[in-house]
Write an enzyme that holds these catalytic residues in place. Structure first.
Site, PDB file in Angstrom:
ATOM      1  N   GLN A 159      39.955  39.544  32.585  1.00  0.00           N
ATOM      2  CA  GLN A 159      41.017  39.145  33.638  1.00  0.00           C
ATOM      3  C   GLN A 159      42.197  38.896  33.069  1.00  0.00           C
ATOM      4  OE1 GLN A 159      40.200  39.789  36.961  1.00  0.00           O
ATOM      5  NE2 GLN A 159      42.374  39.307  37.353  1.00  0.00           N
ATOM      6  N   LYS A 165      35.275  41.067  42.632  1.00  0.00           N
ATOM      7  CA  LYS A 165      34.583  42.089  41.811  1.00  0.00           C
ATOM      8  C   LYS A 165      33.150  42.132  41.786  1.00  0.00           C
ATOM      9  CE  LYS A 165      38.702  42.827  39.377  1.00  0.00           C
ATOM     10  NZ  LYS A 165      39.902  42.264  38.490  1.00  0.00           N
ATOM     11  N   ASP A 219      38.823  49.433  32.440  1.00  0.00           N
ATOM     12  CA  ASP A 219      39.918  48.879  33.050  1.00  0.00           C
ATOM     13  C   ASP A 219      41.029  49.737  32.365  1.00  0.00           C
ATOM     14  OD1 ASP A 219      41.043  47.739  35.158  1.00  0.00           O
ATOM     15  OD2 ASP A 219      41.689  45.965  34.023  1.00  0.00           O
TER      16      ASP A 219
END
Ligand code: NAP
Length: 297
Positions: A98, A54, A121
């Protein structure tokens, strides 16, 4: 029939060109780049690899990335405080935690701490809730499901009225992609580990999304001829013939499926490139939403 094997990289590349132009426009208008903040807890090698990928993808399109790397025994307070620091940082416009987090942490509480305007996200319960409700629009979508929809649109798959089967009901893939398919007017069936006779559902499916996490689990003989398959599974298997000693395979057995289906995504390099791209695209969108200015038309 020999299936079209779908490579996600060129689709992602096209989107990244646009994202890079938009990031440049943001930089020109505000004097600093859009920023993505990442919270990584622990030393899981796969999670570390995803975070590295990323960061590199951000660099390539001119988006800054800021990482909070916490040890695996970090407390709930430590993790929530890292999220709050990113919430308060004006250089950070999108936040990614994450997943999965180590078992001792309360994932829901951590995600609830993300400011919803920075939820690039699409993991915040408010955004997921809006996705589930008719007529409501989430600010951001979960990245992998959003990427799957981009691939289906790129292929020109007619979703309205199609039978879609999603195998898997996780919060990050199966459940949200089922909601997106329903929004696109497909007739959606969600299968999971307790589903009886999975093959009966697959035999009727025009579109199959496999998000199980079991190598080569779905056999081509179970699939409807000509259907479109998005194989999300990314499963590490031993491979003594490769230099590294392992390789990645999907949830669908490609060898048997390629003679039956119309199109199927490759693993790796199918859905994965789109997941990262969607996250960065939504970070740039979040930056314009928060600070103002306009993207390149
Ligand atoms: P997960 O949280 O482990 O969920 C797996 C789902 O599969 C669960 O809903 C489970 O059912 C279901 N399942 C398990 N065994 C089954 C069976 N025999 N028949 C039918 N359903 C079964 O996994 P995930 O996070 O959704 O990830 C799924 C896969 O996608 C993994 O390989 C992961 O690495 C990959 N992935 C790839 C990307 C990408 O960008 N390419 C992104 C995310 C994930 P229950 O709910 O009943 O347990």
């Amino acid at each position: 029939m020999t299936a079209q094997i779908i490579d996600g990289n060129p689709i992602a590349e096209r989107l990244r060109d646009q994202i890079a132009r938009d990031a440049q426009a943001f930089q020109a208008q505000h004097g600093y780049p859009p920023g993505l903040g990442v919270v990584l807890v622990g030393d899981d090698p796969a999670s570390q690899m995803y975070v590295r990928m990323k960061r590199r993808a951000c660099e390539r399109v001119g988006v800054a990335s800021y990482a909070h790397l916490l040890p695996s025994d970090a407390s709930q307070d430590d993790v929530e405080s890292a999220v709050r620091q990113l919430n308060d940082d004006p250089k950070v416009h999108g936040i990614l935690v994450q997943l999965p987090l180590p078992k001792h942490l309360d994932e829901e509480r951590v995600l609830q701490n993300i400011r919803v305007e920075k939820d690039a996200d699409g993991a915040h319960p408010l955004n997921i809730g809006r996705l589930a409700m008719k007529g409501r629009t989430p600010l951001f979508l979960p990245a992998t499901p959003a990427g799957i929809m981009v691939i289906l649109r790129d292929l020109g798959v007619e979703l309205s009225g199609a039978n879609a089967v999603v195998i898997g009901r996780s919060n990050i893939v199966g459940m949200p992609v089922a909601l997106l398919l329903m929004e696109a007017n497909a007739t959606v069936t969600i299968c999971h580990s307790r589903t009886k006779n999975l093959q009966d559902y697959l035999a009727q499916a025009d579109v199959v999304i496999a998000a199980v996490g079991r190598p080569n689990y779905v056999n081509g003989a179970w699939l409807k001829p000509g259907c479109t398959v998005i194989d999300v599974g990314t499963n590490k298997v031993d491979d003594p013939s490769s230099e590294k000693g392992y390789r990645y395979v999907g949830d669908v057995d490609l060898e048997s499926a390629r003679e039956v289906v119309g199109a199927i995504t490759q693993v790796p390099g199918g859905v994965g490139p789109l997941t990262i791209t969607m996250l960065i695209q939504q970070t740039v969108k979040a930056a314009f939403n928060q600070v103002g200015g306009s993207a390149v038309q």
